[in-house]
Design a protein around this motif. Structure first.
Motif, short mmCIF file in Angstrom:
data_model
loop_
_atom_site.label_atom_id
_atom_site.label_comp_id
_atom_site.label_asym_id
_atom_site.label_seq_id
_atom_site.Cartn_x
_atom_site.Cartn_y
_atom_site.Cartn_z
N GLY A 106 13.14 -4.27 -12.56
CA GLY A 106 12.36 -5.46 -12.23
C GLY A 106 12.85 -6.23 -11.03
N GLN A 107 13.85 -5.69 -10.31
CA GLN A 107 14.35 -6.36 -9.12
C GLN A 107 13.41 -6.11 -7.94
OE1 GLN A 107 17.72 -8.16 -9.44
NE2 GLN A 107 16.54 -7.95 -11.33
N THR A 108 13.15 -7.14 -7.17
CA THR A 108 12.23 -7.01 -6.04
C THR A 108 12.83 -6.11 -4.97
OG1 THR A 108 11.34 -9.22 -6.43
CG2 THR A 108 10.97 -8.26 -4.24
N VAL A 109 12.06 -5.10 -4.58
CA VAL A 109 12.50 -4.20 -3.50
C VAL A 109 12.16 -4.85 -2.16
CG1 VAL A 109 12.20 -1.95 -2.42
CG2 VAL A 109 12.23 -2.14 -4.92
N ASP A 110 10.88 -5.08 -1.92
CA ASP A 110 10.45 -5.70 -0.67
C ASP A 110 8.98 -6.09 -0.79
OD1 ASP A 110 10.77 -6.60 2.01
OD2 ASP A 110 12.17 -4.97 2.35
N PHE A 111 8.47 -6.72 0.27
CA PHE A 111 7.10 -7.23 0.27
C PHE A 111 6.60 -7.26 1.70
CE2 PHE A 111 10.27 -10.52 0.31
CZ PHE A 111 9.94 -11.27 1.42
N LEU A 112 5.30 -7.20 1.88
CA LEU A 112 4.71 -7.26 3.23
C LEU A 112 3.25 -7.64 3.12
CD1 LEU A 112 5.25 -6.68 6.30
CD2 LEU A 112 4.30 -4.39 5.88
N LEU A 113 2.85 -8.67 3.84
CA LEU A 113 1.45 -9.09 3.88
C LEU A 113 0.73 -8.32 4.97
CD1 LEU A 113 -0.62 -11.16 2.71
CD2 LEU A 113 -0.01 -12.65 4.64
N ARG A 114 -0.41 -7.73 4.60
CA ARG A 114 -1.20 -6.96 5.57
C ARG A 114 -2.65 -7.41 5.51
NH1 ARG A 114 1.59 -4.95 9.36
NH2 ARG A 114 0.22 -3.19 9.71
N ALA A 115 -3.33 -7.28 6.65
CA ALA A 115 -4.73 -7.70 6.72
C ALA A 115 -5.65 -6.72 6.03
CB ALA A 115 -5.14 -7.86 8.18
N HIS A 116 -5.25 -5.44 5.97
CA HIS A 116 -6.11 -4.41 5.40
C HIS A 116 -5.39 -3.64 4.30
CE1 HIS A 116 -8.85 -5.19 8.71
NE2 HIS A 116 -7.83 -5.05 9.55
N ARG A 117 -6.18 -3.00 3.47
CA ARG A 117 -5.63 -2.17 2.40
C ARG A 117 -6.02 -0.73 2.71
NH1 ARG A 117 -7.82 -2.10 -3.79
NH2 ARG A 117 -5.96 -1.24 -4.82
N ASP A 118 -5.17 -0.07 3.49
CA ASP A 118 -5.48 1.29 3.91
C ASP A 118 -4.17 2.07 4.11
OD1 ASP A 118 -4.45 0.23 6.28
OD2 ASP A 118 -6.41 0.07 7.27
N LYS A 119 -4.30 3.30 4.58
CA LYS A 119 -3.13 4.15 4.75
C LYS A 119 -2.13 3.54 5.73
CE LYS A 119 -1.67 8.61 6.66
NZ LYS A 119 -2.12 9.83 7.37
N ALA A 120 -2.61 3.00 6.85
CA ALA A 120 -1.73 2.43 7.86
C ALA A 120 -0.93 1.26 7.30
CB ALA A 120 -2.53 1.99 9.08
N ALA A 121 -1.61 0.39 6.54
CA ALA A 121 -0.93 -0.76 5.94
C ALA A 121 0.12 -0.31 4.94
CB ALA A 121 -1.95 -1.67 5.27
N ALA A 122 -0.26 0.65 4.09
CA ALA A 122 0.69 1.15 3.09
C ALA A 122 1.89 1.82 3.76
CB ALA A 122 -0.02 2.12 2.15
N GLN A 123 1.63 2.61 4.79
CA GLN A 123 2.73 3.31 5.46
C GLN A 123 3.67 2.32 6.12
OE1 GLN A 123 1.52 6.77 7.60
NE2 GLN A 123 3.48 7.05 8.62
N ARG A 124 3.12 1.26 6.72
CA ARG A 124 3.99 0.24 7.34
C ARG A 124 4.85 -0.42 6.26
NH1 ARG A 124 7.47 -1.58 9.03
NH2 ARG A 124 7.82 -3.39 10.37
N TYR A 125 4.26 -0.66 5.09
CA TYR A 125 5.03 -1.27 4.00
C TYR A 125 6.18 -0.35 3.57
CZ TYR A 125 6.75 -2.63 -0.45
OH TYR A 125 7.62 -2.95 -1.45
N PHE A 126 5.89 0.92 3.36
CA PHE A 126 6.93 1.86 2.93
C PHE A 126 8.04 1.98 3.97
CE2 PHE A 126 3.47 3.64 0.16
CZ PHE A 126 4.09 3.33 -1.04
N GLU A 127 7.66 2.02 5.24
CA GLU A 127 8.66 2.13 6.31
C GLU A 127 9.58 0.92 6.32
OE1 GLU A 127 5.98 4.85 9.41
OE2 GLU A 127 6.08 2.66 9.64
#
Length: 233
Positions: A106-127
């Motif tokens: 339950g420990q927070t790994v990380d977070f990122l606000l993105r304008a869109h919900r798509d592959k590019a947004a998800a990949q930027r979050y994982f990176e």
């Protein structure tokens, strides 16, 4: 004895012309509890301190990025089994997407606000998450095709791929964790700009991580409030 502030915060406080303890307290209350800036204006007035609600908001925007950066230097390592999901955040009347992950404890790994919900947004979050926290062994996601495509793209460049699990029910832990963030954003009645949303959400996540005991130097009996103030020193 007056505490010594970090150079970055000392420069900010010098320009703002208010006692630093008042500013830090207002900012902490704003991101720690379900309060609006108008609530804080009234609470300060009851204590004989006249401060406009817009001033409290300006303090938060200036101080929180510095405090979040300081926290990342003291953040405890997280586990290597992540639960990833995104939640909706309203910015200027439109829905945006806050990507978040917790480990199996339950420990927070990380977070990122993105304008869109798509592959590019998800990949930027994982990176970003991998850059800040190291590579996970396993990532659990829901049935999101965008998250799956992003992870598969990352795995294509790795000798040891990240194990991907798609199971909605295993992600209950991250969905429950979203609620703590939403409780704090609800009184804010939406964000006016993407930049303000990004900064304030970072502050909310910061206080949420401190409350969960994710600050390395917070094991000496300090309260979450004391740990927050330590980031300024």
């Amino acid at each position: 004895m007056k505490p010594t502030l970090t150079p970055a915060l000392a420069r900010i406080f010098k320009r703002l012309h208010y006692p630093f303890d008042v500013m830090l307290m207002c900012v902490r209350w704003y991101v720690a509890y379900g309060l609006s800036v108008r609530n804080l204006e009234e609470m300060m007035a009851e204590r004989g301190i006249q401060v406009d609600h817009s001033t409290v908001h300006r303090w938060a925007i200036k101080l929180l990025p510095v405090l979040e950066k300081a926290f990342r230097r003291h953040k405890r390592p997280v586990g290597r089994s992540w639960r990833v999901d995104e939640t909706y955040i309203k910015v200027k009347g439109h829905w945006k997407y806050l990507y978040r992950a917790v480990d199996k404890a339950g420990q927070t790994v990380d977070f990122l606000l993105r304008a869109h919900r798509d592959k590019a947004a998800a990949q930027r979050y994982f990176e970003k998450s991998i850059d800040q926290n190291g590579e996970p062994e396993t990532v659990t996601i829901d049935k999101s095709g965008a998250n799956l495509a992003a992870l598969e793209a990352l795995n294509a460049e790795r000798d040891t791929p990240i194990k991907i699990r798609q199971n909605k029910y295993l992600n209950n832990i991250i969905e429950q964790d979203h609620r703590a963030i939403k409780r704090r954003t609800r009184p804010m009645l939406g964000f006016k700009t993407f930049r303000c949303a990004r900064i304030l959400l970072g502050g909310i996540e910061l206080m949420h991580m401190i409350a969960k005991g994710q600050m390395k130097d917070g094991g000496g009996g300090q309260t979450p409030a004391e740990q927050f103030y330590l980031l300024a020193m």
